[in-house]
Design a protein around this motif. Structure first.
Motif, PDB file in Angstrom:
ATOM      1  N   ARG A 185       0.781  -1.114  -0.093  1.00  0.00           N
ATOM      2  CA  ARG A 185       0.003  -0.112   0.061  1.00  0.00           C
ATOM      3  C   ARG A 185       0.841   1.410  -0.015  1.00  0.00           C
ATOM      4  O   ARG A 185       1.991   1.401   0.763  1.00  0.00           O
ATOM      5  CB  ARG A 185      -0.815  -0.056   1.344  1.00  0.00           C
ATOM      6  N   VAL A 186       0.634   2.161  -0.904  1.00  0.00           N
ATOM      7  CA  VAL A 186       1.293   3.200  -0.794  1.00  0.00           C
ATOM      8  C   VAL A 186       0.386   4.655  -0.666  1.00  0.00           C
ATOM      9  O   VAL A 186      -0.654   4.637  -1.664  1.00  0.00           O
ATOM     10  CB  VAL A 186       2.113   3.535  -2.366  1.00  0.00           C
ATOM     11  N   ASP A 187       0.986   5.544   0.138  1.00  0.00           N
ATOM     12  CA  ASP A 187       0.015   6.779   0.427  1.00  0.00           C
ATOM     13  C   ASP A 187       0.668   7.783  -0.021  1.00  0.00           C
ATOM     14  O   ASP A 187       1.998   8.121   0.584  1.00  0.00           O
ATOM     15  CB  ASP A 187      -0.241   6.730   1.984  1.00  0.00           C
ATOM     16  N   CYS A 188       0.352   8.694  -0.948  1.00  0.00           N
ATOM     17  CA  CYS A 188       0.853   9.761  -1.506  1.00  0.00           C
ATOM     18  C   CYS A 188       0.080  11.162  -1.006  1.00  0.00           C
ATOM     19  O   CYS A 188      -1.183  11.219  -1.116  1.00  0.00           O
ATOM     20  CB  CYS A 188       0.911   9.747  -2.905  1.00  0.00           C
ATOM     21  N   ARG A 189       0.966  11.792  -0.202  1.00  0.00           N
ATOM     22  CA  ARG A 189       0.330  13.257   0.446  1.00  0.00           C
ATOM     23  C   ARG A 189       1.165  14.346  -0.047  1.00  0.00           C
ATOM     24  O   ARG A 189       2.170  14.613  -0.147  1.00  0.00           O
ATOM     25  CB  ARG A 189       0.519  13.171   2.103  1.00  0.00           C
ATOM     26  N   VAL A 190       0.283  15.343  -0.360  1.00  0.00           N
ATOM     27  CA  VAL A 190       0.660  16.573  -0.826  1.00  0.00           C
ATOM     28  C   VAL A 190      -0.153  17.754  -0.175  1.00  0.00           C
ATOM     29  O   VAL A 190      -1.338  17.809  -0.174  1.00  0.00           O
ATOM     30  CB  VAL A 190       0.226  16.653  -2.559  1.00  0.00           C
ATOM     31  N   PRO A 191       0.793  18.601   0.657  1.00  0.00           N
ATOM     32  CA  PRO A 191       0.270  19.614   1.388  1.00  0.00           C
ATOM     33  C   PRO A 191      -0.408  20.670   0.358  1.00  0.00           C
ATOM     34  O   PRO A 191       0.204  20.992  -0.474  1.00  0.00           O
ATOM     35  CB  PRO A 191       1.227  20.162   2.038  1.00  0.00           C
ATOM     36  N   VAL A 192      -1.442  21.447   1.059  1.00  0.00           N
ATOM     37  CA  VAL A 192      -2.210  22.351   0.379  1.00  0.00           C
ATOM     38  C   VAL A 192      -2.568  23.550   1.303  1.00  0.00           C
ATOM     39  O   VAL A 192      -2.835  23.174   2.397  1.00  0.00           O
ATOM     40  CB  VAL A 192      -3.553  21.853  -0.434  1.00  0.00           C
ATOM     41  N   GLU A 193      -2.676  24.620   0.664  1.00  0.00           N
ATOM     42  CA  GLU A 193      -2.967  25.970   1.651  1.00  0.00           C
ATOM     43  C   GLU A 193      -4.392  26.260   1.405  1.00  0.00           C
ATOM     44  O   GLU A 193      -4.904  26.162   0.170  1.00  0.00           O
ATOM     45  CB  GLU A 193      -1.826  26.912   1.541  1.00  0.00           C
ATOM     46  N   TRP A 194      -5.084  26.932   2.417  1.00  0.00           N
ATOM     47  CA  TRP A 194      -6.558  27.297   2.235  1.00  0.00           C
ATOM     48  C   TRP A 194      -6.643  28.923   2.013  1.00  0.00           C
ATOM     49  O   TRP A 194      -5.643  29.599   2.445  1.00  0.00           O
ATOM     50  CB  TRP A 194      -7.244  26.734   3.376  1.00  0.00           C
ATOM     51  N   GLU A 195      -7.827  29.205   1.393  1.00  0.00           N
ATOM     52  CA  GLU A 195      -7.900  30.583   1.361  1.00  0.00           C
ATOM     53  C   GLU A 195      -9.720  30.801   1.547  1.00  0.00           C
ATOM     54  O   GLU A 195     -10.368  29.788   1.226  1.00  0.00           O
ATOM     55  CB  GLU A 195      -7.548  31.036   0.006  1.00  0.00           C
ATOM     56  N   VAL A 311      -9.067  24.873  -0.776  1.00  0.00           N
ATOM     57  CA  VAL A 311      -8.030  24.920  -1.193  1.00  0.00           C
ATOM     58  C   VAL A 311      -7.779  26.050  -2.149  1.00  0.00           C
ATOM     59  O   VAL A 311      -8.537  26.348  -3.083  1.00  0.00           O
ATOM     60  CB  VAL A 311      -7.575  23.533  -1.755  1.00  0.00           C
ATOM     61  N   ASN A 312      -6.567  26.854  -1.783  1.00  0.00           N
ATOM     62  CA  ASN A 312      -6.417  28.045  -2.955  1.00  0.00           C
ATOM     63  C   ASN A 312      -6.295  27.739  -4.380  1.00  0.00           C
ATOM     64  O   ASN A 312      -6.039  26.385  -4.659  1.00  0.00           O
ATOM     65  CB  ASN A 312      -5.232  28.981  -2.230  1.00  0.00           C
ATOM     66  N   ARG A 313      -6.475  28.735  -5.114  1.00  0.00           N
ATOM     67  CA  ARG A 313      -6.524  28.383  -6.527  1.00  0.00           C
ATOM     68  C   ARG A 313      -5.175  27.864  -6.990  1.00  0.00           C
ATOM     69  O   ARG A 313      -5.229  26.966  -7.823  1.00  0.00           O
ATOM     70  CB  ARG A 313      -6.876  29.678  -7.449  1.00  0.00           C
ATOM     71  N   ARG A 314      -4.109  28.404  -6.669  1.00  0.00           N
ATOM     72  CA  ARG A 314      -2.805  28.076  -7.095  1.00  0.00           C
ATOM     73  C   ARG A 314      -2.417  26.323  -6.710  1.00  0.00           C
ATOM     74  O   ARG A 314      -2.067  25.552  -7.415  1.00  0.00           O
ATOM     75  CB  ARG A 314      -1.572  28.622  -6.320  1.00  0.00           C
ATOM     76  N   ASP A 315      -2.919  25.921  -5.524  1.00  0.00           N
ATOM     77  CA  ASP A 315      -2.588  24.646  -4.969  1.00  0.00           C
ATOM     78  C   ASP A 315      -3.691  23.558  -5.587  1.00  0.00           C
ATOM     79  O   ASP A 315      -3.458  22.437  -5.721  1.00  0.00           O
ATOM     80  CB  ASP A 315      -2.686  24.518  -3.310  1.00  0.00           C
ATOM     81  N   THR A 351      -8.627  11.606  -0.671  1.00  0.00           N
ATOM     82  CA  THR A 351      -9.159  12.427   0.326  1.00  0.00           C
ATOM     83  C   THR A 351      -8.578  13.548   0.187  1.00  0.00           C
ATOM     84  O   THR A 351      -7.542  13.733  -0.190  1.00  0.00           O
ATOM     85  CB  THR A 351      -9.017  11.682   1.700  1.00  0.00           C
ATOM     86  N   LEU A 352      -9.246  14.824   0.965  1.00  0.00           N
ATOM     87  CA  LEU A 352      -8.634  16.124   1.380  1.00  0.00           C
ATOM     88  C   LEU A 352      -8.906  16.017   2.793  1.00  0.00           C
ATOM     89  O   LEU A 352     -10.072  16.129   3.293  1.00  0.00           O
ATOM     90  CB  LEU A 352      -9.497  17.249   0.829  1.00  0.00           C
ATOM     91  N   ASP A 353      -7.795  16.278   3.564  1.00  0.00           N
ATOM     92  CA  ASP A 353      -8.214  16.245   5.085  1.00  0.00           C
ATOM     93  C   ASP A 353      -6.729  16.786   5.709  1.00  0.00           C
ATOM     94  O   ASP A 353      -5.487  16.540   5.286  1.00  0.00           O
ATOM     95  CB  ASP A 353      -8.063  14.926   5.627  1.00  0.00           C
ATOM     96  N   LYS A 354      -7.073  17.812   6.624  1.00  0.00           N
ATOM     97  CA  LYS A 354      -5.972  18.468   7.365  1.00  0.00           C
ATOM     98  C   LYS A 354      -4.785  18.848   6.409  1.00  0.00           C
ATOM     99  O   LYS A 354      -3.655  18.871   6.929  1.00  0.00           O
ATOM    100  CB  LYS A 354      -5.202  17.220   8.285  1.00  0.00           C
ATOM    101  N   GLY A 355      -5.371  19.619   5.649  1.00  0.00           N
ATOM    102  CA  GLY A 355      -4.369  20.435   5.066  1.00  0.00           C
ATOM    103  C   GLY A 355      -3.475  19.648   3.956  1.00  0.00           C
ATOM    104  O   GLY A 355      -2.464  20.011   3.312  1.00  0.00           O
ATOM    105  N   GLU A 356      -3.830  18.250   3.476  1.00  0.00           N
ATOM    106  CA  GLU A 356      -3.254  17.826   2.574  1.00  0.00           C
ATOM    107  C   GLU A 356      -4.219  16.796   1.634  1.00  0.00           C
ATOM    108  O   GLU A 356      -5.142  16.545   2.159  1.00  0.00           O
ATOM    109  CB  GLU A 356      -2.053  16.898   2.974  1.00  0.00           C
ATOM    110  N   ILE A 357      -3.821  16.533   0.376  1.00  0.00           N
ATOM    111  CA  ILE A 357      -4.611  15.766  -0.332  1.00  0.00           C
ATOM    112  C   ILE A 357      -3.919  14.493  -0.282  1.00  0.00           C
ATOM    113  O   ILE A 357      -2.535  14.334  -0.717  1.00  0.00           O
ATOM    114  CB  ILE A 357      -4.810  16.353  -1.876  1.00  0.00           C
TER     115      ILE A 357
END
Length: 482
Positions: A185-195, A311-315, A351-357
């Motif tokens: 199982r591989v979990d790939c997580r990318v942080p995102v910022e909110w606006e 999630v902001n438009r850039r992210d 999923t989108l959770d706690k500032g990351e996809i």
């Protein structure tokens, strides 16, 4: 009277229905494990329940069978617990609603858990029987097979005497499996910022897909709801400013996702363009899936106007590029066995959770280096997107054994009973045989089972007549001396 009362074999279906009354999705196995331990205690059978809730039950040989080689019967107690969106059942607490339709058993609104509840039912029926002749039976029932084979990884088998194992975790009658792929199982997580985004929120629902088991049905190229949503999101972000407020897709890393739901926020001036892009994308994908997955749809519904945290438009643009770059599906076919998938992956949960996809994959391959290379590819894509990945539940493949007295005995008996030889095959899906074989020297193992359809989905069913035939074969196999 149970729903399955009157079906034959009676004891098998009695225990199968009892199992469906106990919630036993992966990670929720305490009650089913305790049930199995109590079953053994009530019959004065030797039983070990370890701290992970794995169960080992031993029944000594029948009179006259003391000199026969011990037989390990093996399956797993957890199921992939999924339900339809409108189903009211709480899969953490409630019983399944088992029903019969012709020759099929199914569960209303949910998966059935025939994978691998029928293995547990067969084992309990054998342990409970007094009129079946058999060698020493060593029943091994593991936990959390569906989420990385953690039970098989942790279990201690040092007390077993058997070197022959019948794995009852297969879904096609008449096929004996003798090797399988490894996986992780591989979990790939990318942080995102909110606006804060002033605009219109739309719920986007990708649904109507068949789904299926990511090991046995990945070659059918059915639509993956998470990947199709990623494609839509990419198309939208190429022309519009978009923010993601909510995102959830799929229920298990090893099940092809049937539905992905998101809430997207756009500027009011872009409403017409948003609707057009959604419609055009849906039409094009629909044409591509017209034969493979004809039920596919994208539904869009307005959910209000105002200021939304998202999630902001850039992210969001970065997330769209990341998700649309991820590989999915069959990556290579076997050069040794025509028709067998060698390497694949399935984007099972989004999923989108706690500032990351987070994108969660089941990766499989019968070639260890190819599995490692595919995991590395996911790592590269994730790092380029500014994220990181974790790998869990890594399990080895199960190698084919050229010299197998058990396989020869089983093939000969099958031919004697049914007048034709069974198929002896490898499978792309993962089985616990490789992990357990690393704990038992010189393990001779064959996997088989009754006919099931659409496992890991709400359309799952178990054939009644096939269950009976496989039971009769199993009993004869145990009664036949070497």
């Amino acid at each position: 009277m149970g729903v399955l009362s009157g079906l034959e074999p009676g004891n098998v279906f009695y225990y199968f229905e009892e199992i469906t009354k106990i919630p036993h999705g992966s990670g929720n196995v305490d009650r089913i494990s305790d049930y199995l331990a109590a079953f053994a205690r009530e019959r004065n059978l030797f039983c070990i329940q370890d701290k992970w809730k794995n169960i080992i039950i031993i029944k000594e040989a029948s009179a006259g069978y003391e000199a026969e080689p011990a037989v390990i019967l093996q399956g797993h107690m957890d199921m992939v617990a999924v339900k339809k969106p409108d189903c009211s059942i709480d899969l953490e607490r409630d019983s399944l609603r088992v029903a019969v339709r012709g020759d099929e058993i199914y569960a209303e609104g949910t998966s059935l858990g025939g994978d691998d509840g029928i293995a547990v039912a067969y084992a309990l029926a054998l342990l409970d029987a007094e009129n079946i002749k058999h060698p020493r039976l060593e029943v091994v029932i593991t936990v959390d097979e569906e989420v990385g084979m953690e039970g098989a990884r942790q279990i201690d088998l040092s007390m077993l005497r058997g070197h022959r194992m019948l794995n009852l975790d297969s879904e096609e009658e008449g096929i004996f499996l003798t090797s399988c792929a490894g996986g992780a199982r591989v979990d790939c997580r990318v942080p995102v910022e909110w606006e804060s985004f002033e605009g219109i929120a739309y719920e986007v629902l990708v649904e109507g897909l068949k789904g299926g088991h990511s090991g046995t049905e990945i070659q059918k190229e059915r639509g993956n709801a998470n990947c199709l949503f990623a494609r839509l999101l990419w198309n939208l972000t190429q022309k519009l400013d978009v923010g993601i407020q909510k995102l959830e897709g799929g229920l298990a890393d090893n099940a092809i996702p049937r539905q992905t739901k998101a809430v997207l926020v756009i500027e009011p001036k872009d409403s017409a363009s948003f609707a057009e892009i959604c419609d055009v994308t849906a039409a094009r994908i629909g044409e591509e899936l017209a034969v493979k997955d004809p039920g596919f749809t994208i539904a869009v519904a307005e959910r209000g106007k105002g200021s939304f945290s998202c999630v902001n438009r850039r992210d969001t643009r970065r997330a769209a590029a990341f998700l649309n770059s991820l590989p999915n599906g069959v990556q290579a076919m076997s050069a040794d066995l025509p028709g067998l998938v060698e390497t694949s992956l399935n984007l099972g949960i989004l999923t989108l959770d706690k500032g990351e996809i987070c994108a969660e994959f089941s990766v499989r391959s019968s070639v260890e280096s190819a599995k490692e290379a595919l995991i590395a590819r996911l790592s590269c894509i994730t790092k380029l997107a500014g994220g990181n990945q974790t790998v869990t539940g890594d399990y080895p493949g199960w190698k084919y054994r050229a010299d197998s007295p058990l396989r020869e005995k089983m093939v000969a008996l099958y031919e004697k009973m049914y007048g034709e030889k069974p198929k002896v095959e490898a499978i792309h899906a993962g089985l616990e045989c490789g992990l357990l074989g690393s704990k038992i020297s010189d393990l001779d193992c064959v996997s088989f089972g009754p006919q099931m359809s659409d496992i890991h989905t709400t359309e799952e069913s178990l054939s009644i007549s096939s269950t009976k035939r496989v039971w009769e074969y199993l009993v004869r196999l145990l009664e036949e001396k070497d």
